[in-house]
Design a protein around this motif. Structure first.
Motif, short mmCIF file in Angstrom:
data_model
loop_
_atom_site.label_atom_id
_atom_site.label_comp_id
_atom_site.label_asym_id
_atom_site.label_seq_id
_atom_site.Cartn_x
_atom_site.Cartn_y
_atom_site.Cartn_z
N LEU A 170 -6.28 -43.61 46.27
CA LEU A 170 -5.33 -44.42 46.64
C LEU A 170 -5.25 -45.87 45.67
N ARG A 171 -6.20 -46.30 45.36
CA ARG A 171 -6.13 -47.29 44.48
C ARG A 171 -5.22 -46.88 43.09
N ASN A 172 -5.93 -45.76 42.61
CA ASN A 172 -5.23 -45.13 41.05
C ASN A 172 -3.67 -44.97 41.54
N LEU A 173 -3.46 -44.37 42.41
CA LEU A 173 -1.88 -44.00 42.79
C LEU A 173 -1.38 -45.67 42.85
N LEU A 174 -1.64 -46.46 43.50
CA LEU A 174 -1.20 -48.03 43.64
C LEU A 174 -1.11 -48.39 42.17
N VAL A 175 -1.92 -48.24 41.27
CA VAL A 175 -1.85 -49.00 39.75
C VAL A 175 -0.88 -48.41 39.20
N SER A 176 -0.65 -46.73 39.41
CA SER A 176 0.41 -46.20 38.73
C SER A 176 1.75 -46.39 39.00
N LEU A 177 1.70 -46.80 40.39
CA LEU A 177 3.11 -47.34 40.77
C LEU A 177 3.45 -48.64 40.12
N LEU A 178 2.37 -49.60 40.21
CA LEU A 178 2.64 -51.03 39.77
C LEU A 178 3.22 -50.73 38.29
N ILE A 179 2.62 -49.90 37.41
CA ILE A 179 3.03 -49.70 36.12
C ILE A 179 4.45 -49.29 35.95
N GLU A 180 4.84 -48.39 36.88
CA GLU A 180 6.12 -47.90 36.74
C GLU A 180 7.14 -49.07 37.22
N GLU A 181 6.77 -49.90 38.10
CA GLU A 181 7.52 -51.09 38.43
C GLU A 181 7.81 -51.98 37.18
N THR A 182 7.02 -52.18 36.36
CA THR A 182 7.29 -53.05 35.25
C THR A 182 7.95 -52.16 34.23
N ARG A 183 7.84 -50.61 33.96
CA ARG A 183 8.44 -49.97 33.10
C ARG A 183 8.01 -50.47 31.52
N ALA A 184 6.76 -50.94 31.48
CA ALA A 184 6.12 -51.42 30.06
C ALA A 184 6.03 -50.51 29.19
N ARG A 187 2.22 -48.01 26.63
CA ARG A 187 1.33 -48.30 27.66
C ARG A 187 -0.12 -48.08 27.17
N GLY A 188 -0.52 -47.25 26.20
CA GLY A 188 -1.72 -47.03 25.64
C GLY A 188 -2.51 -45.99 26.82
N GLY A 189 -4.01 -46.12 26.63
CA GLY A 189 -4.82 -45.32 27.40
C GLY A 189 -5.12 -45.99 28.54
N ALA A 190 -6.14 -45.38 29.25
CA ALA A 190 -6.58 -45.80 30.51
C ALA A 190 -7.00 -47.22 30.51
N LEU A 191 -7.54 -47.60 29.59
CA LEU A 191 -8.34 -48.93 29.69
C LEU A 191 -7.23 -50.07 29.03
N HIS A 192 -6.14 -49.72 29.17
CA HIS A 192 -5.08 -50.99 29.11
C HIS A 192 -4.50 -51.02 30.18
N LEU A 193 -4.36 -52.35 31.06
CA LEU A 193 -3.77 -52.64 32.13
C LEU A 193 -3.16 -54.06 32.10
N ASN A 194 -3.99 -54.96 31.59
CA ASN A 194 -3.72 -56.32 31.82
C ASN A 194 -2.19 -56.51 31.24
N ARG A 195 -1.92 -56.05 30.12
CA ARG A 195 -0.70 -56.12 29.63
C ARG A 195 0.59 -55.38 30.24
N LEU A 196 0.12 -54.57 31.24
CA LEU A 196 1.28 -53.60 31.63
C LEU A 196 1.71 -54.00 32.98
N GLN A 201 1.20 -58.71 40.62
CA GLN A 201 0.75 -57.51 40.71
C GLN A 201 -0.73 -57.34 40.60
N LYS A 202 -1.33 -58.50 39.56
CA LYS A 202 -2.85 -58.52 39.50
C LYS A 202 -3.37 -59.39 40.75
N GLU A 203 -2.62 -60.08 41.24
CA GLU A 203 -2.93 -60.90 42.73
C GLU A 203 -2.93 -59.92 43.77
N LEU A 204 -2.30 -59.05 43.76
CA LEU A 204 -2.32 -57.83 44.96
C LEU A 204 -3.48 -57.16 44.76
#
Length: 269
Positions: A170-184, A187-196, A201-204
């Protein structure tokens, strides 16, 4: 060996290879977003019928850089190689034929090392953002609801460790959704999230319960992730006219209520 030296060595060795029409950096290096932890992604445009021979050439070149301790090679329409050297330098290669170079690529995500045939210059400067893939997003919406709906099974069997695995998904699916919200972009690989994702969203993500096995903690976590995911997913589906699995959601929440005695009214649309 430093990353820039690796890039120069590989480009120098491949520049005279007749089967290689063009070579560029993709991924973080191609977008100019690399850091000291980035892997090196290469994109090679190859002559037709040379995937097998080039894989051998590529391995020989990487062997000159250092001992190869991991080699994963996949050949279908394209050639994909993931390699790791003894000093944990990660080098990836995608080899494509010239007729596939334009698929999903733009110049702003590539750094050209050489281009004998002028193929890369024909790419668009940037890719048009057409929004998320509707089929992929619909699958993710349904998958989130399906995993959420398995909670009575895990609780009934007292499979609390498996329940935590469900929350992880569920957490992974939430993260994927958050990235889709930003349309960054880039996106790079799985170890890139901070800039996306955004600060909000990070506080959530930081506010959600820790993954601790146990009946009450597992139920709490499932409901917390559902409360975070479902309203945002519905909003994204509405924004991009993606069909929402409303009936599946309704019966799933009703089942959680009847089987586990949970108040799920806050999760309803």
């Amino acid at each position: 060996m430093e990353s820039h030296q690796v890039i120069e060595l590989i480009a120098g060795k491949l520049r005279s290879e007749k089967q290689v029409q063009a070579l560029c950096l993709s991924g973080s290096y191609g977008a100019g977003l690399e850091d000291g932890f980035s892997d090196i992604d290469f994109l090679a445009v190859l002559d037709h019928g040379t995937l097998d021979t080039f894989a051998q050439t590529w391995r020989a070149i990487l062997s000159d850089i250092g001992e190869i301790v991991l080699w994963r090679e996949f050949k279908r329409t394209d050639l994909l190689v993931n390699a790791v050297t003894a000093d944990w330098l990660r080098i990836d290669l995608l080899g494509v034929n010239a007729d596939r170079i334009k698929i999903g690529r733009a110049r702003n995500g590539l750094e050209v090392l050489f281009d004998h045939a002028g193929l890369l210059g024909a790419l668009p400067e940037v890719l048009e953002d057409t929004g998320p893939d509707p089929k992929q997003m619909q699958y993710q919406f349904e998958e989130f609801i399906r995993i959420l709906g398995l909670m009575p099974v895990a609780m009934g069997r007292r499979e609390y460790f498996n329940a935590i695995t469900g929350v992880f998904h569920l957490r992974n699916l939430l993260v994927s959704l958050l990235i889709e919200e930003t349309r960054a972009p880039h996106r790079g690989g799985a170890l890139h999230l901070n800039r996306l994702i955004t600060h909000e969203q990070k506080e959530l993500l930081a506010s959600l319960p820790a993954l601790v096995p146990g009946r009450e903690t597992a139920i709490e976590a499932h409901l917390a992730y559902a409360a975070a995911y479902l309203p945002r997913a519905r909003k994204l589906a509405d924004r991009y006219a993606i069909q929402w699995p409303q009936r599946f959601e309704q019966v799933t929440l009703s089942n959680l209520s009847s089987k586990l005695g949970l108040d799920v009214s806050h999760l309803l649309d």
